[in-house]
Design a protein around this motif. Structure first.
Motif, PDB file in Angstrom:
ATOM      1  N   LEU A 125      10.116   7.019 -33.986  1.00 45.86           N
ATOM      2  CA  LEU A 125      11.042   7.317 -35.067  1.00 45.86           C
ATOM      3  C   LEU A 125      10.557   8.502 -35.902  1.00 45.86           C
ATOM      4  N   ALA A 126       9.247   8.586 -36.115  1.00 47.41           N
ATOM      5  CA  ALA A 126       8.708   9.719 -36.874  1.00 47.41           C
ATOM      6  C   ALA A 126       8.936  11.032 -36.130  1.00 47.41           C
ATOM      7  N   GLU A 127       8.776  10.995 -34.814  1.00 51.81           N
ATOM      8  CA  GLU A 127       9.030  12.196 -34.016  1.00 51.81           C
ATOM      9  C   GLU A 127      10.503  12.590 -34.074  1.00 51.81           C
ATOM     10  N   ARG A 128      11.387  11.598 -33.963  1.00 47.39           N
ATOM     11  CA  ARG A 128      12.818  11.884 -34.019  1.00 47.39           C
ATOM     12  C   ARG A 128      13.200  12.426 -35.400  1.00 47.39           C
ATOM     13  N   ALA A 129      12.699  11.784 -36.459  1.00 46.40           N
ATOM     14  CA  ALA A 129      13.001  12.259 -37.807  1.00 46.40           C
ATOM     15  C   ALA A 129      12.459  13.671 -38.027  1.00 46.40           C
ATOM     16  N   GLY A 130      11.272  13.948 -37.498  1.00 49.98           N
ATOM     17  CA  GLY A 130      10.706  15.287 -37.614  1.00 49.98           C
ATOM     18  C   GLY A 130      11.546  16.328 -36.912  1.00 49.98           C
ATOM     19  N   ASN A 131      12.138  15.951 -35.779  1.00 47.45           N
ATOM     20  CA  ASN A 131      13.012  16.889 -35.066  1.00 47.45           C
ATOM     21  C   ASN A 131      14.245  17.248 -35.884  1.00 47.45           C
ATOM     22  N   TYR A 132      14.651  16.354 -36.776  1.00 46.86           N
ATOM     23  CA  TYR A 132      15.796  16.631 -37.644  1.00 46.86           C
ATOM     24  C   TYR A 132      15.397  17.410 -38.896  1.00 46.86           C
ATOM     25  N   GLY A 133      14.106  17.680 -39.051  1.00 47.92           N
ATOM     26  CA  GLY A 133      13.660  18.421 -40.217  1.00 47.92           C
ATOM     27  C   GLY A 133      13.230  17.564 -41.387  1.00 47.92           C
ATOM     28  N   THR A 134      13.051  16.254 -41.164  1.00 46.59           N
ATOM     29  CA  THR A 134      12.600  15.369 -42.234  1.00 46.59           C
ATOM     30  C   THR A 134      11.172  15.715 -42.644  1.00 46.59           C
ATOM     31  N   ASP A 135      10.928  15.717 -43.932  1.00 42.15           N
ATOM     32  CA  ASP A 135       9.593  15.991 -44.483  1.00 42.15           C
ATOM     33  C   ASP A 135       8.897  14.656 -44.718  1.00 42.15           C
ATOM     34  N   ILE A 136       8.005  14.268 -43.806  1.00 38.03           N
ATOM     35  CA  ILE A 136       7.256  13.009 -43.929  1.00 38.03           C
ATOM     36  C   ILE A 136       5.908  13.332 -44.560  1.00 38.03           C
ATOM     37  N   ARG A 137       5.657  12.772 -45.735  1.00 40.55           N
ATOM     38  CA  ARG A 137       4.445  13.080 -46.489  1.00 40.55           C
ATOM     39  C   ARG A 137       3.515  11.864 -46.498  1.00 40.55           C
ATOM     40  N   TRP A 138       2.602  11.835 -45.533  1.00 40.98           N
ATOM     41  CA  TRP A 138       1.595  10.782 -45.489  1.00 40.98           C
ATOM     42  C   TRP A 138       0.582  11.012 -46.608  1.00 40.98           C
ATOM     43  N   GLY A 139       0.118   9.926 -47.210  1.00 37.35           N
ATOM     44  CA  GLY A 139      -0.851  10.030 -48.293  1.00 37.35           C
ATOM     45  C   GLY A 139      -0.218  10.337 -49.636  1.00 37.35           C
ATOM     46  N   HIS A 140       1.099  10.243 -49.732  1.00 41.09           N
ATOM     47  CA  HIS A 140       1.815  10.506 -50.985  1.00 41.09           C
ATOM     48  C   HIS A 140       2.488   9.201 -51.421  1.00 41.09           C
ATOM     49  N   ALA A 141       2.144   8.733 -52.618  1.00 37.14           N
ATOM     50  CA  ALA A 141       2.601   7.420 -53.081  1.00 37.14           C
ATOM     51  C   ALA A 141       3.588   7.541 -54.230  1.00 37.14           C
ATOM     52  N   LEU A 142       4.649   6.763 -54.161  1.00 40.22           N
ATOM     53  CA  LEU A 142       5.569   6.627 -55.291  1.00 40.22           C
ATOM     54  C   LEU A 142       4.846   5.884 -56.413  1.00 40.22           C
ATOM     55  N   THR A 143       4.830   6.473 -57.613  1.00 39.97           N
ATOM     56  CA  THR A 143       4.186   5.824 -58.762  1.00 39.97           C
ATOM     57  C   THR A 143       5.165   5.474 -59.875  1.00 39.97           C
ATOM     58  N   GLY A 144       6.378   6.024 -59.833  1.00 43.49           N
ATOM     59  CA  GLY A 144       7.365   5.730 -60.866  1.00 43.49           C
ATOM     60  C   GLY A 144       8.603   6.570 -60.655  1.00 43.49           C
ATOM     61  N   PHE A 145       9.634   6.284 -61.422  1.00 45.77           N
ATOM     62  CA  PHE A 145      10.835   7.109 -61.378  1.00 45.77           C
ATOM     63  C   PHE A 145      11.624   6.911 -62.662  1.00 45.77           C
ATOM     64  N   ASP A 146      12.399   7.925 -62.999  1.00 42.83           N
ATOM     65  CA  ASP A 146      13.298   7.888 -64.151  1.00 42.83           C
ATOM     66  C   ASP A 146      14.706   8.128 -63.621  1.00 42.83           C
ATOM     67  N   GLN A 147      15.586   7.160 -63.871  1.00 41.34           N
ATOM     68  CA  GLN A 147      16.931   7.228 -63.324  1.00 41.34           C
ATOM     69  C   GLN A 147      17.924   7.665 -64.397  1.00 41.34           C
TER      70      GLN A 147
END
Length: 517
Positions: free
Chosen positions: A105-127
């Motif tokens: 799935l990661a290979e397929r998503a990468g072929n579509y141009g998806t930016d997969i950022r390993w080592g990057h963690a969600l810490t919060g969000f403001d909606q």
């Protein structure tokens, strides 16, 4: 502004990314891990998720086969299901490690141009009303992303769910300890293929369960690997932790053997399949069975284990989570591109919550049937009698596979609407194609089986937003035309051989409502 940010690069999050990529949306995927988890975890995909992967051309990449074939045998709480006598069974299984699926799935998503950022963690969000600011901790620095939508696919302990203030009601039962040893088997004389297997003597039958009043003993094939497993549990659930495993060292082969001996009440010599390979031994204490109070809060969505957790009996998690991802993915793409109003996104929870509720129900029922006690033994005897009827076997297999899930259809709708489309084959001048092959582009599919192609003629102005096939069915279908959503469910169908104007008007109305066509 980024269209979609996905927290979690497991199978469910990457499935959403692939669906978005098919539609030309380029999401960013965040995951705190340095890369895909190489540990052996899930060992197979069961149920309708196999059809989802077939719809995207991924099934053959995982198996080398052209199309999913229902398994001939399965079990419910260790009770045998003979599916060979049930031709309508939709219980599929793919023996694959989760790591292999994530890589694909990661290979397929990468072929579509998806930016997969390993080592990057969600810490919060403001909606806000017009978007979300996502706070991220990267390997080198912290930064913010601005996005239209945030998808939490970050597992049972979901940070996204916690930050969104979404409750996770349900139950935790700590009276159960599961011990598993992969590539561990009992003596050869214990292994009797039932039924005989053409691959030769000594081949383990799939998941042979032996329940006693002290627990459950299992050996057989789990996905692509041979495994030994025990369940030890009390006769009633406990809401407080009392598993007796806190602070214990990692599980050993001796511990697994001792557990098997307690369950069976006799000596159980165990041995590794290979003396050269390291042992893969696991202990799981306690079971969570919960569903999020909401799948959506504003512009934030939950998929997979972030939205629901359950007993792992039969490995149904990926079946549910991958379907979550595809259901949400095509809808997010349609809304993000401006083709459809945001109200479409409300149908995600409406459709997927009942599927989670049924899965939680059936896994709790199976766990109840594993419990010790003469009353449970009597109940299992009754179930055994009921499962001698092929109609009951089909009903249970549909429950396990998710084939019995159906979405709401309007009054007077065709019986196909809201259900998975049968994977029939269409013969035309250009050859034969299954519905699954027509669905590879991720677009809605209109299959017109009328003599003169009247329905297809009514939608010639849809450009490249609809896949249209006109031909004759190779086998009986039960409809003359079907409109299939990207997730495999039927949005509209007709049995009219010569459609009236109101029939084509209804088709066009559904195309506009669901797909903005």
């Amino acid at each position: 502004m980024i269209d979609v940010v996905i927290a979690g690069a497991g199978p469910d999050g990457l499935m959403v990314a692939c669906e978005l990529g098919l539609a030309g949306i380029r999401p960013i995927v965040l995951d705190p891990a340095p890369g895909p988890n190489p540990a052996a975890r899930v060992n197979r995909i069961v149920g309708q998720a196999a059809r989802i992967l077939d719809y995207r051309g991924l099934y053959s990449a995982l198996t080398g086969a052209d199309a999913p074939i229902p398994v001939p045998h399965a079990n419910f709480a260790g009770l045998s299901l003979d599916l060979a006598a049930v031709p309508a069974s939709q219980l599929f299984a793919i023996p694959v490690q989760q790591f292999s699926l994530v890589q694909l799935l990661a290979e397929r998503a990468g072929n579509y141009g998806t930016d997969i950022r390993w080592g990057h963690a969600l810490t919060g969000f403001d909606q806000r009303d017009d978007g979300i600011t996502v706070h991220v901790a990267g390997p080198d620095c912290s930064y913010d992303l601005t996005t239209q939508y945030l998808v939490g696919a970050d597992g049972g302990t979901s940070t996204t769910r916690h930050l969104a203030g979404i409750e996770f009601p349900g139950m935790s039962s700590y009276d159960l300890v599961i011990r598993i040893g992969f590539d561990v088997v009992p003596p050869d004389e214990w292994i009797e293929p039932i039924p005989p297997d053409p691959r030769g003597p000594g081949h383990l039958p799939p998941q042979q369960f032996h329940r006693t009043d002290r627990g459950v003993f299992v050996y057989g094939e789990m996905g692509s690997r041979v495994a030994m497993m025990t369940y030890e549990l009390d006769n009633a659930p406990h809401e407080q932790r009392n598993d007796g495993t806190a602070g214990e060292p990692p599980m050993s082969l001796a511990e697994l053997q001792a557990s098997a001996e307690r369950v069976l009440g006799t000596d159980v010599p165990l041995r590794p399949v290979s003396r050269d390979a390291p042992l893969d031994l696991r202990r799981v204490a306690g079971i969570n069975s919960r569903i999020a109070s909401h799948y959506q809060v504003g512009r934030v969505f939950l998929v997979g284990d972030a939205a629901h957790v359950h007993a792992p009996i039969g490995g149904p998690g990926l079946n549910l989570g991958l379907q979550d991802g595809v259901n949400l993915g095509w809808k997010l793409a349609a809304v993000s591109s401006g083709r459809v109003a945001p109200a479409l996104l409300a149908t995600y929870e409406v459709e997927r919550r009942p599927a989670a509720e049924r899965l939680v129900m059936q896994t709790r029922a199976q766990l109840a049937l594993f419990r010790p006690g003469p009353e449970v033994t009597a109940l299992r005897d009754l179930f055994t009698e009921l499962l001698s009827d092929p109609n009951n076997v089909l009903r249970i297999s549909d429950l396990l596979s998710g084939a019995d899930n159906h979405y709401t259809a309007g009054n007077g709708a065709h019986p196909f609407v809201g259900r998975w489309v049968p994977d029939f084959t269409v013969a035309s001048a250009s050859g034969r194609q299954r519905v699954a092959e027509l669905a590879r582009a991720g677009l809605p599919v209109l299959v017109d089986l009328t003599e003169d192609g009247a329905f297809a003629a009514a939608v010639t102005d849809t450009d490249d937003r609809l896949t249209v096939a006109v031909g004759r069915p190779v086998d009986a279908v039960g409809a003359t035309a079907v409109l299939v959503r990207p997730d495999g469910y039927v949005a509209w169908a007709s049995s009219q051989a010569q459609p009236a104007r109101e029939d084509t008007h209804q088709l066009r109305a559904v195309l506009t409502q669901w797909f903005g066509i």
